[in-house]
Structures are given as C-alpha cells and as structure tokens.
Write a protein that holds these residues in place. Structure first.
Motif, PDB file in Angstrom:
ATOM      1  N   GLY A   1       0.817  -1.205   0.000  1.00  0.00           N
ATOM      2  CA  GLY A   1       0.000   0.000   0.000  1.00  0.00           C
ATOM      3  C   GLY A   1       0.846   1.249   0.000  1.00  0.00           C
ATOM      4  O   GLY A   1       2.073   1.197   0.146  1.00  0.00           O
ATOM      5  N   HIS A   2       0.195   2.392  -0.153  1.00  0.00           N
ATOM      6  CA  HIS A   2       0.859   3.695  -0.213  1.00  0.00           C
ATOM      7  C   HIS A   2       0.083   4.619   0.720  1.00  0.00           C
ATOM      8  O   HIS A   2      -1.072   4.985   0.432  1.00  0.00           O
ATOM      9  CB  HIS A   2       0.850   4.226  -1.645  1.00  0.00           C
ATOM     10  N   VAL A   3       0.691   4.998   1.832  1.00  0.00           N
ATOM     11  CA  VAL A   3      -0.018   5.699   2.895  1.00  0.00           C
ATOM     12  C   VAL A   3       0.845   6.844   3.433  1.00  0.00           C
ATOM     13  O   VAL A   3       2.067   6.727   3.516  1.00  0.00           O
ATOM     14  CB  VAL A   3      -0.378   4.732   4.056  1.00  0.00           C
ATOM     15  N   ARG A   4       0.215   7.924   3.831  1.00  0.00           N
ATOM     16  CA  ARG A   4       0.948   9.079   4.381  1.00  0.00           C
ATOM     17  C   ARG A   4       1.143   8.896   5.888  1.00  0.00           C
ATOM     18  O   ARG A   4       0.644   9.667   6.712  1.00  0.00           O
ATOM     19  CB  ARG A   4       0.187  10.368   4.073  1.00  0.00           C
ATOM     20  N   THR A   5       1.874   7.847   6.256  1.00  0.00           N
ATOM     21  CA  THR A   5       2.228   7.614   7.649  1.00  0.00           C
ATOM     22  C   THR A   5       3.680   7.167   7.740  1.00  0.00           C
ATOM     23  O   THR A   5       4.277   6.741   6.746  1.00  0.00           O
ATOM     24  CB  THR A   5       1.334   6.522   8.296  1.00  0.00           C
TER      25      THR A   5
ATOM     26  N   PRO B   1       9.923   6.528   0.971  1.00  0.00           N
ATOM     27  CA  PRO B   1       9.107   7.568   0.336  1.00  0.00           C
ATOM     28  C   PRO B   1       8.617   7.099  -1.036  1.00  0.00           C
ATOM     29  O   PRO B   1       9.375   6.526  -1.821  1.00  0.00           O
ATOM     30  CB  PRO B   1      10.076   8.751   0.205  1.00  0.00           C
ATOM     31  N   THR B   2       7.357   7.331  -1.315  1.00  0.00           N
ATOM     32  CA  THR B   2       6.772   6.905  -2.580  1.00  0.00           C
ATOM     33  C   THR B   2       7.376   7.687  -3.751  1.00  0.00           C
ATOM     34  O   THR B   2       7.632   8.886  -3.640  1.00  0.00           O
ATOM     35  CB  THR B   2       5.244   7.107  -2.538  1.00  0.00           C
ATOM     36  N   VAL B   3       7.611   6.998  -4.854  1.00  0.00           N
ATOM     37  CA  VAL B   3       8.213   7.604  -6.038  1.00  0.00           C
ATOM     38  C   VAL B   3       7.107   8.139  -6.948  1.00  0.00           C
ATOM     39  O   VAL B   3       6.129   7.432  -7.245  1.00  0.00           O
ATOM     40  CB  VAL B   3       9.071   6.575  -6.805  1.00  0.00           C
ATOM     41  N   TYR B   4       7.275   9.378  -7.399  1.00  0.00           N
ATOM     42  CA  TYR B   4       6.287  10.016  -8.263  1.00  0.00           C
ATOM     43  C   TYR B   4       6.914  10.459  -9.585  1.00  0.00           C
ATOM     44  O   TYR B   4       8.090  10.834  -9.632  1.00  0.00           O
ATOM     45  CB  TYR B   4       5.689  11.247  -7.584  1.00  0.00           C
ATOM     46  N   LYS B   5       6.111  10.411 -10.638  1.00  0.00           N
ATOM     47  CA  LYS B   5       6.476  11.030 -11.915  1.00  0.00           C
ATOM     48  C   LYS B   5       5.913  12.444 -11.928  1.00  0.00           C
ATOM     49  O   LYS B   5       4.821  12.686 -11.412  1.00  0.00           O
ATOM     50  CB  LYS B   5       5.879  10.237 -13.087  1.00  0.00           C
TER      51      LYS B   5
ATOM     52  N   ARG C   1       1.813   8.889  -8.969  1.00  0.00           N
ATOM     53  CA  ARG C   1       2.566   7.812  -8.324  1.00  0.00           C
ATOM     54  C   ARG C   1       3.022   6.801  -9.366  1.00  0.00           C
ATOM     55  O   ARG C   1       2.234   6.329 -10.167  1.00  0.00           O
ATOM     56  CB  ARG C   1       1.714   7.131  -7.250  1.00  0.00           C
ATOM     57  N   ASP C   2       4.309   6.470  -9.342  1.00  0.00           N
ATOM     58  CA  ASP C   2       4.864   5.555 -10.329  1.00  0.00           C
ATOM     59  C   ASP C   2       4.743   4.108  -9.858  1.00  0.00           C
ATOM     60  O   ASP C   2       4.450   3.832  -8.694  1.00  0.00           O
ATOM     61  CB  ASP C   2       6.330   5.886 -10.617  1.00  0.00           C
ATOM     62  N   THR C   3       4.977   3.193 -10.779  1.00  0.00           N
ATOM     63  CA  THR C   3       4.833   1.763 -10.504  1.00  0.00           C
ATOM     64  C   THR C   3       6.109   1.196  -9.892  1.00  0.00           C
ATOM     65  O   THR C   3       7.202   1.415 -10.419  1.00  0.00           O
ATOM     66  CB  THR C   3       4.513   1.001 -11.798  1.00  0.00           C
TER      67      THR C   3
END
Length: 206
Positions: free
Chosen positions: A43-47, A101-105, A115-117
């Motif tokens: 999952g991708h969560v802001r915590t 940290p989630t990777v973004y384009k 959000r990238d794959t």
C-alpha cells in the motif's frame, strides 16, 4: 527507508505485476553470508510509524512486508499477530514492515505528480560468518536514507540506471540529483542499513 519489527487489513489489490522499478534494501555491505527476501508493495499511505507516531507524516510512503494498516502508532505486538497469509513477501515468518518515500512522476506540461509503478523490492540480510551474529531483538527499529551520501561518507542510498536510453518525452527533467537524467529500461534504487548495533537501545532519537 525505514525498517520495523512491529490489525490486519488486506491490501493485496495493490500488487503490481509489471516491473518498472526494482528496489533493494540491505544491511551495510560486509563480507559473509546473506539471505534474500522478495516483496510486492502492500500500500501507499501518508504515515511513518517510526518518525511520526501521533500524526500523519510529511509525505506518502510505500509499504512492504506484514500486510497491515500502517497507522502511525502501529506496535510490534500487532505486527507479530499478523497471519502468515497476510504478508506481501516470500518468507511468511518475516513479520517485519519496510517502507520508503513513494516515487512520483512529474509532468511539467500539466504540473501534475503521478505515483509511479514499483515492481518488487528485495531485502538482503548480510552478516559476517566469522562473527557471533545475533537476531534483532523484539521491537527493534532502524532507519536508513540519504544522510551520509557525500564523497567522504558511506553512501547509504543510490539509484542505478540499467540500460540508459534517450528520453521518450522532450527531456528527462528531474527535481533532484538522486534520480538519473536519462530514460532507463529499469531503475534500481538501493538503500544500505547500518551493519552494527549498540546492543542496548531498540530505537534512537534520530
């Protein structure tokens, strides 16, 4: 990237089958024996259960491992209670939780972030065969990242571009120096954790 040995929320729909990014997490590189564990994102969560235990974190994180709802005050006991089939890794006994940290384009023409794959993540545990290696104690927490990434310090995070090529878009704009400025068939991001412990504390102020 964070690592925590810390109820239950099935987020298996987040599994992604195509590989665009491969991330590698490991302890500091040492000569010795190693084991490798593979994970899909849960999952991708802001915590951030290590840094911010009372509120949301400053940015979104991608989680792997024990398939739980990663709320800020998640505990070690809750992780240990996760059923074996609620695990996004290939070693069901590993109830650890990993995140980064989630990777973004970023599309400059629209000024939008997407959000990238993430294809999969691998965790390497490496230890010196000549030393008396011990398992992590219950509740142990550890953080790694880009601190110390200078030429005179140990680089604990790096990005490697596999088979670089020309950009398919107008340019390969990036907002930082961490990611490459070329198109890559595969982007590998590696993060290295400390290879030693003080033998006393389960966590530290930093």
């Amino acid at each position: 990237m964070k690592f925590s040995l810390e109820n239950r929320n099935n987020m298996m729909d987040f599994f992604i089958k195509c590989v665009q990014y491969v991330l590698f997490f490991s302890l500091a590189r040492v000569k010795g024996t190693s084991i490798k564990m593979d994970f899909l994102p849960s999952g991708h969560v802001r915590t951030d259960p290590i840094i911010s235990q009372t509120c949301l974190s400053g940015h979104v994180h991608t989680f792997y491992g024990a398939n739980v709802r990663p709320y800020p005050d998640l505990t070690y006991e809750e992780l240990r209670a996760v059923p074996n089939n609620f695990n996004t890794g290939n070693v069901v006994e590993n109830k650890s939780l990993y995140w980064h940290p989630t990777v973004y384009k970023y599309e400059r023409s629209t000024e939008k972030y997407t959000r990238d794959t993430i294809g999969q993540t691998s965790a390497y545990y490496i230890w010196d065969s000549d030393q008396k290696t011990k398992a992590f104690p219950d509740g142990f927490r550890m953080i790694a990242g880009t601190n110390g990434n200078t030429n005179t310090e140990f680089p604990n995070a790096l990005a490697e571009c596999v088979e670089p090529s020309k950009c398919l878009r107008d340019d390969c704009y990036t907002e930082n120096e961490f990611f490459p400025r070329t198109a890559c068939k595969e982007l590998e991001v590696s993060m290295f954790f400390p290879g030693c412990w003080d033998g006393v504390n389960l966590d530290s102020p930093d």
